[in-house]
Design an enzyme around this catalytic site. Structure first.
Site, PDB file in Angstrom:
ATOM      1  N   ASN A 210       0.841  -1.196   0.000  1.00 51.78           N
ATOM      2  CA  ASN A 210       0.000   0.000   0.000  1.00 51.78           C
ATOM      3  C   ASN A 210       0.877   1.247   0.000  1.00 51.78           C
ATOM      4  OD1 ASN A 210       0.546   0.798   2.863  1.00 51.78           O
ATOM      5  ND2 ASN A 210      -0.388  -1.194   3.234  1.00 51.78           N
ATOM      6  N   ASP A 279      -4.195  -6.142   5.003  1.00 51.71           N
ATOM      7  CA  ASP A 279      -5.364  -6.852   5.530  1.00 51.71           C
ATOM      8  C   ASP A 279      -5.526  -8.197   4.850  1.00 51.71           C
ATOM      9  OD1 ASP A 279      -6.153  -4.933   7.390  1.00 51.71           O
ATOM     10  OD2 ASP A 279      -7.003  -3.683   5.799  1.00 51.71           O
ATOM     11  N   PHE A 322      -3.831   2.834  15.275  1.00 49.63           N
ATOM     12  CA  PHE A 322      -4.160   3.883  14.324  1.00 49.63           C
ATOM     13  C   PHE A 322      -5.396   3.449  13.549  1.00 49.63           C
ATOM     14  CE2 PHE A 322      -1.272   7.479  13.402  1.00 49.63           C
ATOM     15  CZ  PHE A 322      -0.417   7.320  14.465  1.00 49.63           C
ATOM     16  N   LYS A 341     -10.490  -4.082  19.204  1.00 56.15           N
ATOM     17  CA  LYS A 341      -9.109  -4.524  19.383  1.00 56.15           C
ATOM     18  C   LYS A 341      -8.634  -4.324  20.818  1.00 56.15           C
ATOM     19  CE  LYS A 341      -8.064  -3.746  14.493  1.00 56.15           C
ATOM     20  NZ  LYS A 341      -7.028  -3.912  13.487  1.00 56.15           N
TER      21      LYS A 341
HETATM   22  O1  C5P Z   1      -6.306  -2.061   9.099  1.00 53.34           O
HETATM   23  P1  C5P Z   1      -7.017  -1.460  10.270  1.00 53.34           P
HETATM   24  O2  C5P Z   1      -7.777  -0.244   9.902  1.00 53.34           O
HETATM   25  O3  C5P Z   1      -7.789  -2.444  11.088  1.00 53.34           O
HETATM   26  O4  C5P Z   1      -5.830  -0.916  11.209  1.00 53.34           O
HETATM   27  C1  C5P Z   1      -6.081  -0.416  12.490  1.00 53.34           C
HETATM   28  C2  C5P Z   1      -4.910  -0.702  13.388  1.00 53.34           C
HETATM   29  O5  C5P Z   1      -4.640  -2.100  13.363  1.00 53.34           O
HETATM   30  C3  C5P Z   1      -3.603  -0.024  13.004  1.00 53.34           C
HETATM   31  O6  C5P Z   1      -2.988   0.396  14.207  1.00 53.34           O
HETATM   32  C4  C5P Z   1      -2.794  -1.113  12.314  1.00 53.34           C
HETATM   33  O7  C5P Z   1      -1.405  -0.944  12.523  1.00 53.34           O
HETATM   34  C5  C5P Z   1      -3.307  -2.369  13.021  1.00 53.34           C
HETATM   35  N1  C5P Z   1      -3.332  -3.561  12.170  1.00 53.34           N
HETATM   36  C6  C5P Z   1      -2.692  -4.697  12.609  1.00 53.34           C
HETATM   37  N2  C5P Z   1      -2.720  -5.828  11.848  1.00 53.34           N
HETATM   38  C7  C5P Z   1      -3.365  -5.863  10.671  1.00 53.34           C
HETATM   39  C8  C5P Z   1      -4.041  -4.720  10.212  1.00 53.34           C
HETATM   40  C9  C5P Z   1      -4.002  -3.575  10.992  1.00 53.34           C
HETATM   41  O8  C5P Z   1      -2.099  -4.675  13.682  1.00 53.34           O
HETATM   42  N3  C5P Z   1      -3.371  -6.950   9.951  1.00 53.34           N
END
Ligand code: C5P
Length: 403
Positions: A210, A279, A322, A341
């Site tokens: 990304n 993701d 974030f 989370k």
């Molecule tokens: O992708 P998403 O919007 O859910 O991301 C929210 C938070 O989750 C961010 O802090 C990102 O670093 C974390 N995240 C993660 N593992 C993933 C996707 C996102 O720890 N696979």
């Protein structure tokens, strides 16, 4: 800027690296520091005071000025009292030896001894001189005085040898000065920050990724280090230089980031997941290059959610996530992630705007706590946003943890 109006005395002693002095002076000026320069007689053989005087727009003091009143004031005590930091770059073997013995016969050593300023010494010399037991003993002694020693870097030396002896990069010298003059309000903290995108292989040469540059995560790591924390940065491929100071670990995939986070988690008390982790990952990445064809269907499966995992492993760590979301659902989505989370705080940024967030120099964020408090941080450079995020984390700890 972290060095705005900070008073830095740059001292040069006699070594070939003294030719970098004018460049170092410019770098300090760019960071907003007020800078004065002092040269030992050895340094004068390598660099002209005139160059430094023209750049600093201040009188440059040399050995001949020692004990000669300067506008009615004694130069070494007056400049020693003025300085907040004294940076000696390069520090030659003989300068180091003199200072370690309290020999105040050079104007620069006398100024250091007559000052309460923080002192950074940047030794640069031939590798055998550096590893000589006399130099090493002197360095040990200078460390015991509370001085910061930036050990020389390994590389090609002026004498033709290759080994430790080179002046550290000028950026490193400036970054260490920022940390030394910083507020130290994170000095009791060990923090883990993640940054940048991940790269998920499709085949041997292709990947899914990304547009994250890693700028926000790097800024958070850099600022925490300036403020005194011990910092670990786990990052994917960055489009910006990594911060100076933190321990940096490069990973490629979400799975690698997960494993690295797991390994470092127990060492820290605060974790910020600023990485834009994938993701989705390819269900079956190929171990050879996929040949061109008219159609190709790629099956994707969910990547491991690192934050979700962290909550299972974390004990007392403060966990900050974030949320990069578009427009109107920004706040509701951030609140949902905060809850789902199990985070302590979430930093929400709007990625529908091209001037902030992803791959931009600036950001504008809203910080939401699990207690429901919100703090909006107006648009600004990512370093400034990072300062505000750390301020908010410290405030949150004072409000909800230490009570
Ligand atoms: O992708 P998403 O919007 O859910 O991301 C929210 C938070 O989750 C961010 O802090 C990102 O670093 C974390 N995240 C993660 N593992 C993933 C996707 C996102 O720890 N696979």
């Amino acid at each position: 800027m972290e060095l705005t109006d900070k008073k830095v005395l740059l001292g040069l002693s006699g070594g070939i690296a003294a030719y970098k002095g004018p460049e170092l002076l410019r770098l300090f000026q760019k960071e907003g520091a007020q800078i004065r320069v002092m040269l030992t007689s050895g340094a004068q053989a390598f660099v002209s005071p005139l160059v430094l005087e023209a750049l600093s727009k201040e009188k440059v003091l040399v050995q001949d000025d020692f004990l000669r009143p300067l506008g009615g004031l004694i130069p070494h005590t007056h400049w020693g009292a003025w300085a907040e930091a004294i940076v000696v770059a390069p520090a030659s073997a003989s300068f180091i030896a003199g200072l370690a013995q309290g020999d105040a016969s050079s104007i620069l050593a006398a100024t250091i001894m007559a000052s309460r300023a923080k002192v950074i010494l940047c030794p640069a010399m031939n590798e055998l001189m550096w590893s000589h037991p006399a130099t090493q003993e002197n360095i040990k002694r200078l460390r015991s005085f509370g001085y910061t020693i930036l050990a020389p870097e390994t590389g090609a030396l002026a004498c033709g040898d290759i080994g430790p002896g080179r002046l550290p990069s000028l950026r490193k010298i400036v970054e260490f000065t920022k940390r030394l003059l910083g507020p130290h309000d994170l000095k009791d903290h060990r923090v883990l920050v993640t940054a940048g995108p991940t790269r998920e292989p499709i085949d041997r040469v292709r990947f899914i990724s990304n547009r994250s540059s890693g700028r926000m995560g790097c800024a958070l790591a850099q600022v925490a280090w300036w403020r005194g924390a011990e910092v670990y940065l786990i990052h994917g491929p960055l489009s910006v230089p990594p911060p100076v100071g933190p321990t940096c670990l490069h990973v490629e995939t979400a799975q690698e980031m997960l494993e690295a986070v797991r390994e470092y988690l127990s060492k820290v008390d605060i974790i910020i997941m600023a990485a834009a982790v994938a993701d989705f990952v390819a269900a079956k990445p190929l171990d050879k290059k996929l040949k061109k064809r008219p159609h190709f269907c790629l099956e994707l499966v969910q990547a491991p959610d690192i934050l979700q995992q962290i909550k299972l492993w974390a004990k007392d760590q403060v966990v900050v996530g974030f949320a990069a979301e578009e427009g109107p659902q920004l706040i509701s989505e951030a609140q949902r992630k905060l809850k789902e989370k199990g985070l302590d705080l979430i930093v929400a940024n709007d990625i529908s705007r091209s001037d902030i967030g992803f791959d931009a120099e600036e950001n504008e964020v809203l910080i939401i706590s699990r207690q429901g408090t919100t703090k909006s941080v107006p648009k600004g450079p990512k370093n400034k946003i990072a300062w505000a995020i750390w301020d908010e984390i410290l405030q949150w700890q004072r409000d909800y943890v230490s009570k």
